[in-house]
Motif scaffolding. Structure first.
Motif, PDB file in Angstrom:
ATOM      1  N   THR A 174       0.832  -1.202   0.000  1.00  0.00           N
ATOM      2  CA  THR A 174       0.000   0.000   0.000  1.00  0.00           C
ATOM      3  C   THR A 174       0.865   1.249   0.000  1.00  0.00           C
ATOM      4  N   ARG A 175       0.262   2.352  -0.397  1.00  0.00           N
ATOM      5  CA  ARG A 175       0.987   3.615  -0.459  1.00  0.00           C
ATOM      6  C   ARG A 175       1.363   4.136   0.926  1.00  0.00           C
ATOM      7  N   ASN A 176       0.529   3.880   1.921  1.00  0.00           N
ATOM      8  CA  ASN A 176       0.777   4.416   3.253  1.00  0.00           C
ATOM      9  C   ASN A 176       1.654   3.511   4.117  1.00  0.00           C
ATOM     10  N   GLU A 177       1.355   2.211   4.136  1.00  0.00           N
ATOM     11  CA  GLU A 177       2.054   1.294   5.040  1.00  0.00           C
ATOM     12  C   GLU A 177       3.216   0.562   4.397  1.00  0.00           C
ATOM     13  N   GLY A 178       3.296   0.598   3.080  1.00  0.00           N
ATOM     14  CA  GLY A 178       4.339  -0.159   2.416  1.00  0.00           C
ATOM     15  C   GLY A 178       3.968  -1.625   2.308  1.00  0.00           C
ATOM     16  N   SER A 205      -8.468  -1.021   9.034  1.00  0.00           N
ATOM     17  CA  SER A 205      -8.947  -0.981   7.646  1.00  0.00           C
ATOM     18  C   SER A 205      -7.950  -0.263   6.758  1.00  0.00           C
ATOM     19  N   ILE A 206      -7.888  -0.700   5.499  1.00  0.00           N
ATOM     20  CA  ILE A 206      -7.135   0.024   4.474  1.00  0.00           C
ATOM     21  C   ILE A 206      -8.086   0.319   3.327  1.00  0.00           C
ATOM     22  N   GLU A 207      -8.009   1.518   2.789  1.00  0.00           N
ATOM     23  CA  GLU A 207      -8.884   1.902   1.685  1.00  0.00           C
ATOM     24  C   GLU A 207      -8.411   1.244   0.393  1.00  0.00           C
ATOM     25  N   LEU A 208      -9.376   0.853  -0.433  1.00  0.00           N
ATOM     26  CA  LEU A 208      -9.042   0.182  -1.682  1.00  0.00           C
ATOM     27  C   LEU A 208      -8.148   1.042  -2.567  1.00  0.00           C
ATOM     28  N   GLN A 209      -8.352   2.352  -2.516  1.00  0.00           N
ATOM     29  CA  GLN A 209      -7.565   3.238  -3.372  1.00  0.00           C
ATOM     30  C   GLN A 209      -6.091   3.313  -2.948  1.00  0.00           C
ATOM     31  N   GLU A 210      -5.799   2.830  -1.733  1.00  0.00           N
ATOM     32  CA  GLU A 210      -4.428   2.836  -1.256  1.00  0.00           C
ATOM     33  C   GLU A 210      -3.655   1.603  -1.702  1.00  0.00           C
ATOM     34  N   LEU A 211      -4.371   0.593  -2.203  1.00  0.00           N
ATOM     35  CA  LEU A 211      -3.721  -0.653  -2.597  1.00  0.00           C
ATOM     36  C   LEU A 211      -2.893  -0.481  -3.868  1.00  0.00           C
ATOM     37  N   ILE A 212      -1.699  -1.031  -3.859  1.00  0.00           N
ATOM     38  CA  ILE A 212      -0.855  -1.077  -5.058  1.00  0.00           C
ATOM     39  C   ILE A 212      -0.812  -2.506  -5.598  1.00  0.00           C
TER      40      ILE A 212
END
Length: 257
Positions: A174-178, A205-212
């Motif tokens: 993810t963009r935020n957590e790596g 929770s993690i937002e779908l838009q944050e997923l790489i």
């Protein structure tokens, strides 16, 4: 440095199309298109979008990746063609699994779409992992026992988020957590609820838009010997294992019906 000129020339020749054919599809003159391939001029955004749609390759790829180094007939394409995954095999026909070392975790977030970065990674092959694209990621911390700090999780790339299964573990990029390794607890409207197997950590929770990227657990490699007693489950772990067993039994019943 932009690879646009080289990429569109390469893609056009791979498709065995003439410059006139491509230009006509883009609603521009052949001379104008030829300047794009020669690098004499750059297309405006509107034309760049048309080029992207014609070749079915994202703008990001067209501009930033040398597609001549990517075997286009042996790739898995991510949603919207963000990046491509060459599937390489060794002399025995086994998949070459790229290993993301601990020291390169942060570099992975900025270079996962760079073929040269991926090509320079060390690889390993496991005979029973054949179908799909696999990659080895390092684990950190104590959130996912019995995987100890320093272990590697070998996981298969998930092409479609609809294939995610609650109760299964995944590598989440993810963009935020790596890079993180967690279990999928629930699918929310625009997010995913993840949880650690260690009960001292709360779900989040993690937002779908944050997923790489998402990679599903296939197997693991321990780089250190297990300490005595590390696998002795406490009551919370026993409850979790019982719940997992119950879910597995329910899935088997559904398949038999």
């Amino acid at each position: 440095m932009s690879f646009l000129a080289e990429n569109i020339r390469y893609l056009r020749t791979q498709l065995n199309k003439s410059q006139q054919t491509v230009a006509s599809s883009l609603l521009i003159t052949r001379g104008r298109y030829a300047k794009y391939e020669d690098g004499a001029s750059e297309p405006p955004l509107e034309i760049l979008v048309r080029i992207s749609r014609f070749f079915h390759v994202s703008i990001d790829l067209l501009l930033s990746v040398d597609l001549r180094k990517v075997p286009l007939n042996e790739i898995i394409q991510l949603p919207d063609n963000r990046i491509v995954f060459p599937i390489k095999v060794n002399e025995h026909g086994n998949n070459c699994i790229e290993i993301i070392p601990h020291k390169a975790q942060m570099g992975y977030l900025s270079s996962y779409s760079d073929p040269e970065y991926i090509e320079n990674l060390s690889t390993l092959s496991i005979p029973f992992l054949r179908n799909g694209k696999f990659r080895a990621f390092p684990t950190e911390g104590d959130s996912m026992p019995p995987h100890q700090n320093g272990s590697f999780i070998i996981a298969q790339y998930v092409e479609n988020l609809n294939d995610l299964k609650c109760g299964r573990t995944y590598i989440w990029v993810t963009r935020n957590e790596g890079i993180t390794y967690k279990r999928l607890k629930a699918v929310e409207e625009n997010a995913l609820l993840l949880c650690a197997d260690n009960p001292i950590y709360a779900p989040y929770s993690i937002e779908l838009q944050e997923l790489i990227e998402v990679w599903e657990y296939s197997c693991s490699i321990a780089t250190e010997e297990f300490e005595q007693g590390i696998l002795s489950p406490d009551s919370a772990q026993l409850m979790f294992l019982m719940e997992e067993l119950k879910n597995d039994v329910q899935q088997i019943k559904k398949k038999l019906l």
